[in-house]
Design a protein around this motif. Structure first.
Motif, PDB file in Angstrom:
ATOM      1  N   PHE A 167      43.507 -17.533 -19.644  1.00  0.00           N
ATOM      2  CA  PHE A 167      42.117 -17.076 -19.594  1.00  0.00           C
ATOM      3  C   PHE A 167      41.287 -17.820 -18.549  1.00  0.00           C
ATOM      4  CE2 PHE A 167      43.086 -15.106 -23.690  1.00  0.00           C
ATOM      5  CZ  PHE A 167      42.448 -13.883 -23.534  1.00  0.00           C
ATOM      6  N   ASP A 168      41.917 -18.619 -17.699  1.00  0.00           N
ATOM      7  CA  ASP A 168      41.167 -19.330 -16.661  1.00  0.00           C
ATOM      8  C   ASP A 168      40.418 -18.372 -15.733  1.00  0.00           C
ATOM      9  OD1 ASP A 168      42.094 -21.675 -17.727  1.00  0.00           O
ATOM     10  OD2 ASP A 168      43.401 -22.197 -16.040  1.00  0.00           O
ATOM     11  N   PHE A 169      40.953 -17.168 -15.540  1.00  0.00           N
ATOM     12  CA  PHE A 169      40.300 -16.187 -14.663  1.00  0.00           C
ATOM     13  C   PHE A 169      38.887 -15.866 -15.116  1.00  0.00           C
ATOM     14  CE2 PHE A 169      41.895 -13.513 -18.068  1.00  0.00           C
ATOM     15  CZ  PHE A 169      40.907 -12.548 -18.221  1.00  0.00           C
ATOM     16  N   PHE A 170      38.581 -16.045 -16.401  1.00  0.00           N
ATOM     17  CA  PHE A 170      37.279 -15.640 -16.934  1.00  0.00           C
ATOM     18  C   PHE A 170      36.243 -16.767 -16.894  1.00  0.00           C
ATOM     19  CE2 PHE A 170      34.620 -13.618 -20.408  1.00  0.00           C
ATOM     20  CZ  PHE A 170      34.236 -12.535 -19.636  1.00  0.00           C
ATOM     21  N   THR A 171      36.649 -17.947 -16.483  1.00  0.00           N
ATOM     22  CA  THR A 171      35.703 -19.063 -16.398  1.00  0.00           C
ATOM     23  C   THR A 171      34.623 -18.738 -15.365  1.00  0.00           C
ATOM     24  OG1 THR A 171      37.395 -20.639 -17.036  1.00  0.00           O
ATOM     25  CG2 THR A 171      35.474 -21.531 -15.897  1.00  0.00           C
ATOM     26  N   PRO A 201      39.744 -11.293  -8.527  1.00  0.00           N
ATOM     27  CA  PRO A 201      39.021 -12.490  -8.980  1.00  0.00           C
ATOM     28  C   PRO A 201      37.569 -12.209  -9.376  1.00  0.00           C
ATOM     29  CG  PRO A 201      40.198 -12.924  -6.935  1.00  0.00           C
ATOM     30  CD  PRO A 201      40.283 -11.445  -7.182  1.00  0.00           C
ATOM     31  N   GLY A 202      36.994 -11.095  -8.906  1.00  0.00           N
ATOM     32  CA  GLY A 202      35.593 -10.803  -9.172  1.00  0.00           C
ATOM     33  C   GLY A 202      35.340  -9.790 -10.261  1.00  0.00           C
ATOM     34  N   THR A 203      36.417  -9.276 -10.902  1.00  0.00           N
ATOM     35  CA  THR A 203      36.233  -8.279 -11.951  1.00  0.00           C
ATOM     36  C   THR A 203      37.165  -8.570 -13.126  1.00  0.00           C
ATOM     37  OG1 THR A 203      37.874  -6.764 -11.030  1.00  0.00           O
ATOM     38  CG2 THR A 203      35.579  -6.461 -10.318  1.00  0.00           C
ATOM     39  N   ALA A 204      36.751  -8.117 -14.298  1.00  0.00           N
ATOM     40  CA  ALA A 204      37.572  -8.218 -15.502  1.00  0.00           C
ATOM     41  C   ALA A 204      37.147  -7.096 -16.449  1.00  0.00           C
ATOM     42  CB  ALA A 204      37.403  -9.578 -16.174  1.00  0.00           C
ATOM     43  N   ARG A 205      38.017  -6.785 -17.383  1.00  0.00           N
ATOM     44  CA  ARG A 205      37.720  -5.709 -18.347  1.00  0.00           C
ATOM     45  C   ARG A 205      38.461  -5.997 -19.644  1.00  0.00           C
ATOM     46  NH1 ARG A 205      36.314  -0.137 -18.419  1.00  0.00           N
ATOM     47  NH2 ARG A 205      37.386   1.044 -20.029  1.00  0.00           N
ATOM     48  N   TRP A 206      37.802  -5.684 -20.754  1.00  0.00           N
ATOM     49  CA  TRP A 206      38.511  -5.634 -22.032  1.00  0.00           C
ATOM     50  C   TRP A 206      38.127  -4.361 -22.756  1.00  0.00           C
ATOM     51  CZ3 TRP A 206      35.633  -5.182 -26.346  1.00  0.00           C
ATOM     52  CH2 TRP A 206      34.436  -5.878 -26.472  1.00  0.00           C
TER      53      TRP A 206
END
Length: 180
Positions: free
Chosen positions: A33-37, A151-156
């Motif tokens: 989950f480091d990507f979400f820091t 690196p600039g986007t995420a989704r759940w």
């Protein structure tokens, strides 16, 4: 009358000693989950009524801050929903013995730790996390799916199944863009 100095003015800046990680590099799941820091703007959509054939969605904007602890073996994020004034706290913990993550949710609406946690891990950059629970009297399987293509986007996405994971109703999505 005796005068006292405020306590905070007499306290030196506290330095915490390094905390040994419960799991380090090489442990399955470590750092997943480091990507979400960091800080994120979010667009969240949720069905107005889950498991009821509803097709009407509510859209919410959010601001999220995520930070890591235990050297990549845990993290937390606080989300603020702009339109509703509600906040939430997510806590993610890695079990170094299994490499699986447990994800817990706490809402400012009631301050209660949501149990059970969803549990799972990442494969090929996609995280799948599950739990069995009761939804308004109906036994369900709850699934969270995490994706992060850049690196600039995420989704759940959150989805429920009432038929033993044969079919799923996605009832909440969250798209994140990293804040500059």
């Amino acid at each position: 009358m005796r005068r006292y100095r405020p306590l905070m003015s007499s306290i030196q800046k506290v330095q915490f000693p390094p905390v040994p990680a419960v799991a380090g590099p090489g442990t399955p799941g470590h750092g997943d989950f480091d990507f979400f820091t960091g800080d994120w703007d979010g667009r969240q959509r949720r069905l107005l009524k889950a498991l009821a054939g509803c097709t009407e969605w509510e859209e919410l904007t959010s601001v999220t801050r995520c930070w890591g602890v235990f050297g990549g073996a845990a993290n937390a994020d606080e989300v603020h929903f702009i339109e509703t004034g509600v906040s939430g706290l997510t806590v993610r913990l890695l079990d170094p013995a299994t490499g699986l993550w447990s994800i817990y949710w706490i809402s400012s609406r009631d301050g209660l730790l949501g149990l059970p946690p969803v549990v799972g891990g990442f494969s090929g950059g996609v995280g799948q996390f599950y739990c069995e629970q009761d939804w308004e009297g109906t036994p369900i399987t709850c699934r969270y799916t995490w994706m992060h293509d850049t690196p600039g986007t995420a989704r759940w996405e959150q989805a429920f199944s009432t038929d033993g994971r044969q079919t799923w109703e996605t009832n909440w999505t969250a798209d994140f863009t990293r804040r500059p």
